[in-house]
Write a protein that holds these residues in place. Structure first.
Motif, mmCIF file in Angstrom:
data_model
loop_
_atom_site.group_PDB
_atom_site.id
_atom_site.type_symbol
_atom_site.label_atom_id
_atom_site.label_comp_id
_atom_site.label_asym_id
_atom_site.label_seq_id
_atom_site.Cartn_x
_atom_site.Cartn_y
_atom_site.Cartn_z
ATOM 1 N N UNK A 104 0.836 -1.213 0.000
ATOM 2 C CA UNK A 104 0.000 0.000 0.000
ATOM 3 C C UNK A 104 0.866 1.256 0.000
ATOM 4 N N UNK A 105 1.941 1.216 0.783
ATOM 5 C CA UNK A 105 2.878 2.343 0.809
ATOM 6 C C UNK A 105 3.510 2.546 -0.561
ATOM 7 N N UNK A 106 3.990 1.465 -1.171
ATOM 8 C CA UNK A 106 4.625 1.570 -2.493
ATOM 9 C C UNK A 106 3.638 2.077 -3.538
ATOM 10 N N UNK A 107 2.399 1.630 -3.453
ATOM 11 C CA UNK A 107 1.373 2.089 -4.403
ATOM 12 C C UNK A 107 1.096 3.584 -4.217
ATOM 13 N N UNK A 108 1.022 4.029 -2.974
ATOM 14 C CA UNK A 108 0.783 5.455 -2.706
ATOM 15 C C UNK A 108 1.959 6.300 -3.187
ATOM 16 N N UNK A 109 3.169 5.838 -2.935
ATOM 17 C CA UNK A 109 4.366 6.568 -3.345
ATOM 18 C C UNK A 109 4.594 6.519 -4.854
ATOM 19 N N UNK A 110 4.117 5.441 -5.475
ATOM 20 C CA UNK A 110 4.422 5.137 -6.882
ATOM 21 C C UNK A 110 5.938 5.049 -7.081
ATOM 22 N N UNK A 111 6.559 4.352 -6.126
ATOM 23 C CA UNK A 111 7.985 4.055 -6.190
ATOM 24 C C UNK A 111 8.148 2.541 -6.158
ATOM 25 N N UNK A 112 9.287 2.063 -6.630
ATOM 26 C CA UNK A 112 9.537 0.624 -6.682
ATOM 27 C C UNK A 112 9.989 0.041 -5.353
ATOM 28 N N UNK A 113 10.536 0.872 -4.486
ATOM 29 C CA UNK A 113 11.044 0.364 -3.212
ATOM 30 C C UNK A 113 11.139 1.491 -2.201
ATOM 31 N N UNK A 114 11.199 1.105 -0.932
ATOM 32 C CA UNK A 114 11.561 2.026 0.139
ATOM 33 C C UNK A 114 12.926 1.570 0.651
ATOM 34 N N UNK A 115 13.663 2.484 1.213
ATOM 35 C CA UNK A 115 15.012 2.162 1.671
ATOM 36 C C UNK A 115 15.016 1.567 3.074
ATOM 37 N N UNK A 116 14.025 1.919 3.856
ATOM 38 C CA UNK A 116 13.913 1.421 5.213
ATOM 39 C C UNK A 116 12.436 1.357 5.556
ATOM 40 N N UNK A 117 12.031 0.278 6.201
ATOM 41 C CA UNK A 117 10.632 0.103 6.604
ATOM 42 C C UNK A 117 10.654 -0.309 8.066
ATOM 43 N N UNK A 118 10.159 0.553 8.926
ATOM 44 C CA UNK A 118 10.254 0.310 10.360
ATOM 45 C C UNK A 118 8.863 0.201 10.978
ATOM 46 N N UNK A 119 8.818 -0.326 12.190
ATOM 47 C CA UNK A 119 7.581 -0.419 12.951
ATOM 48 C C UNK A 119 7.328 0.943 13.601
ATOM 49 N N UNK A 120 6.132 1.493 13.359
ATOM 50 C CA UNK A 120 5.777 2.817 13.894
ATOM 51 C C UNK A 120 5.872 2.851 15.422
ATOM 52 N N UNK A 121 5.252 1.916 16.078
ATOM 53 C CA UNK A 121 5.288 1.800 17.541
ATOM 54 C C UNK A 121 5.496 0.336 17.900
ATOM 55 N N UNK A 122 6.171 0.065 18.993
ATOM 56 C CA UNK A 122 6.466 -1.338 19.347
ATOM 57 C C UNK A 122 5.307 -2.075 19.984
ATOM 58 N N UNK A 123 4.085 -1.592 19.790
ATOM 59 C CA UNK A 123 2.908 -2.294 20.284
ATOM 60 C C UNK A 123 1.871 -2.337 19.172
ATOM 61 N N UNK A 124 1.211 -3.461 19.068
ATOM 62 C CA UNK A 124 0.204 -3.615 18.019
ATOM 63 C C UNK A 124 -1.162 -3.199 18.544
ATOM 64 N N UNK A 125 -2.011 -2.723 17.637
ATOM 65 C CA UNK A 125 -3.408 -2.478 17.965
ATOM 66 C C UNK A 125 -4.182 -3.728 17.584
ATOM 67 N N UNK A 126 -5.264 -3.960 18.266
ATOM 68 C CA UNK A 126 -6.098 -5.120 17.951
ATOM 69 C C UNK A 126 -6.739 -4.910 16.590
#
Length: 127
Positions: A104-126
């Motif tokens: 979804x991120x790549x589609x929004x950016x219309x780029x072939x790749x991201x250089x780094x993909x990190x976790x926004x926060x170290x806790x998940x939402x249900x």
């Protein structure tokens, strides 16, 4: 250290480089006028920024991607010059959802790749 557009990065162990200075692209989607992030990222590239921090939940990755693509098209930079860091939102932590969120991120950016993909926060939402 001489912080210029050409010399403001450090090497990573895989041979790539990460720019030390980055522009965060968050803007409140309720109050930030459309096109603001687009113009800010283009200006940032013009003055030497090469590292951009964004996230799907900022709801403006399409503008960030457009700015990067426009600066590539006009010859200011090449894709390899840009370091884009995206973030995995908290509702996408289950392993089976990570690729979907990145796509979804790549589609929004219309780029072939991201250089780094990190976790926004170290806790998940249900989910």
């Amino acid at each position: 250290m001489d912080l210029t557009a050409e010399r403001h990065s450090v090497p990573l162990s895989d041979g790539n480089h990460i720019p030390l200075l980055g522009l965060g692209t968050y803007g409140d989607p309720q109050t930030t006028p459309r096109g603001t992030v687009l113009e800010c990222v283009k200006l940032a590239i013009d003055v030497g920024y090469r590292h951009f921090d964004g996230a799907l939940v900022y709801f403006n990755e399409h503008e960030v991607g457009q700015a990067i693509r426009e600066k590539i098209a006009d010859g200011t930079v090449q894709r390899k010059d840009i370091f884009y860091c995206g973030k995995l939102w908290n509702t996408f932590h289950p392993p089976e959802l990570v690729r979907q969120a990145l796509e979804r991120t790549l589609k929004a950016l219309k780029l072939d790749y991201v250089d780094l993909y990190i976790v926004e926060l170290p806790m998940a939402f249900k989910v």
